[in-house]
Write an enzyme that holds these catalytic residues in place. Sequence first.
Site, PDB file in Angstrom:
ATOM      1  N   LYS A   1       0.957  -0.977  -0.301  1.00  0.00           N
ATOM      2  CA  LYS A   1       0.123   0.068   0.111  1.00  0.00           C
ATOM      3  C   LYS A   1       0.689   0.945  -0.208  1.00  0.00           C
ATOM      4  O   LYS A   1       1.714   1.366   0.183  1.00  0.00           O
ATOM      5  CB  LYS A   1      -0.743  -0.286   1.399  1.00  0.00           C
ATOM      6  CG  LYS A   1      -0.302   0.051   2.515  1.00  0.00           C
ATOM      7  CD  LYS A   1      -1.514  -0.091   4.066  1.00  0.00           C
ATOM      8  CE  LYS A   1      -2.595   0.883   3.670  1.00  0.00           C
ATOM      9  NZ  LYS A   1      -3.435   0.433   5.369  1.00  0.00           N
TER      10      LYS A   1
ATOM     11  N   SER B   1      -7.603   0.866   4.670  1.00  0.00           N
ATOM     12  CA  SER B   1      -7.402   1.607   3.838  1.00  0.00           C
ATOM     13  C   SER B   1      -5.925   0.701   2.836  1.00  0.00           C
ATOM     14  O   SER B   1      -5.963   1.242   1.365  1.00  0.00           O
ATOM     15  CB  SER B   1      -6.848   2.325   4.880  1.00  0.00           C
ATOM     16  OG  SER B   1      -5.274   2.011   5.459  1.00  0.00           O
TER      17      SER B   1
ATOM     18  N   SER C   1      -7.812  -1.721   8.716  1.00  0.00           N
ATOM     19  CA  SER C   1      -7.735  -1.081   7.286  1.00  0.00           C
ATOM     20  C   SER C   1      -6.831  -2.956   7.033  1.00  0.00           C
ATOM     21  O   SER C   1      -6.823  -2.625   5.362  1.00  0.00           O
ATOM     22  CB  SER C   1      -6.766  -0.809   7.174  1.00  0.00           C
ATOM     23  OG  SER C   1      -6.811   0.647   7.976  1.00  0.00           O
TER      24      SER C   1
END
Length: 552
Positions: free
Chosen positions: A154, A229, A253
């Site tokens: 990420k 996320s 997340s």
Amino acid sequence: MSTKKVSSESKKDKTQRRKSKTNRICKGVIINILKTFFTFFRLCMDYFVDFVLTLYWDGKQNAIPDLDKKHAILMESAVTLAEKIRKRELKSEDLVTACIERIKLVNPILNAVTDERYEDALKEARDVDKMIENGLSEEEFAKKPFLGVPFTAKESHAVKGMLHTLGIIARRDIRADEDAECVRLLRDAGAIPVAVTNVPEINKWQETNNMVFGRTNNPYNTGRTTGGSSGGEAALCAAIASPISLCSDIGGSTRMPGFFCGLFALNPTAGHTSLKGSALRSGLDPTMASIGFVSRHCSDLAPLTRVVAADCAPALQLDRELSIEDIKFYYMETVKDIRVSPIRTDLRKAMKKVLTKLTQRAKTTENVPKKYYHEGFNYCFNLWRHAMTKESENFAAMLTNNKGKAIGLIELGKKLFGQSEYTLAAIMKLLIDQLMPAVPADWAEQVTDDLREDLLHTLGSSAVLLAPSSATVAPPHAALYLRPFNFATWGVFNVLKFPAAQVPLGLNSEGLPLGIQVVAAPQQEALCLTVAKYLEQEFGGFVPPCKVPQQD
């Protein structure tokens, strides 16, 4: 004082006590009726919103390409791929090439990748192949358990030379000067970074969307959210494009995108993985966040976690051998936090299937799943919100790249005229942080401590808690604006600093992933993973969102 006077006062006290008790009962009944009505109304609203948004997005869906034989190797686990490279049954260059080609096929539909290093990755893969050809000792291979295996991360994890925007316009051109610690550890383990993936602004929303790169789509249904996320990672992983997907989790997340995209995920015990270089953290401050992974294979989670836990890995007992027969099970079918949407029927049924399977195989009454609940779960969001006040990051400042502070009301006004640099989600979080009354600290600490102690006593070193992952399967894009607190079913376990695994349980009638969380006491990751592995065997684990070639 006369006996008659004492008797009269006694009767008066009794009458007042009866009235007080009656009033409390009536008040309780009224509150329960109002809660029931509110729950029913909210459920109807959720269904209506999903219906309307589904009609809108259905006309904009795009299926991801089927996996062809050329890229079929990507279905293998990262552990298996590393073993094949080590045994010279597979060249790292061929694997990295397959990974890059598959990413290029699916990314136009998913919008997951924010920056890439394809040429550098291929060069590093060729170097790995030369090293192996020249001969490496078993000791050298042991130090690099994922030698030659490509990975994505990420974008909030710093990868040297790559964009490190955190999804905000103020950082849109900023590149990382050095690797985050978790990236460095993966590189040291021999893995090769290929690309970085999309996140919501500062990792703080349930949908992966920002003003720099836009929205990431779910590979099972592009009109649905991937979660956040780590939504970019989950999208690529589920689309069979990334063998290793590096994530992080402070409020679901890792587990949320894992659930919405039909993957396994592990959020390890807080304090055992370094956050240095992730979301601009120094790695020195205590946090309830952890580095984790999503994966199509449960078998990858322990070895990968061992890498990023580094010197702390032994404390997590990842190698502890357990039998499913030795594990006790507790379960909760819902949370009673009124801020969280009611749990939908398909997810309740998925939980019941698991409970039925475990009950049928139980050899003693001790192994039969037992219901558990603590009133602390009535306040999941407030407990998480209070816990966030102890984190080092400042969301309002980070939105400006620490060059001031964003003001929610001002940004809302600018948004109405299309002038804000932030998504509505970021503005909503600003408004919640800046306008909602603070959660009473003493109360939150007391409830958290009570919940933690009760769960520690209940689970010990031999039991797990089966908990709902979410109120719904992956909702349509934008639906979560009306459900801003639903992430709390994951976030509450961050607050407690308990490890939790996300386990896929097949697809519902709409073809969307189902799943549950498996939670254990701190440093009991082996319990989570033993149960996850058992459920993978019983329910099939990852179900691809596209056609895959038959294995030879």
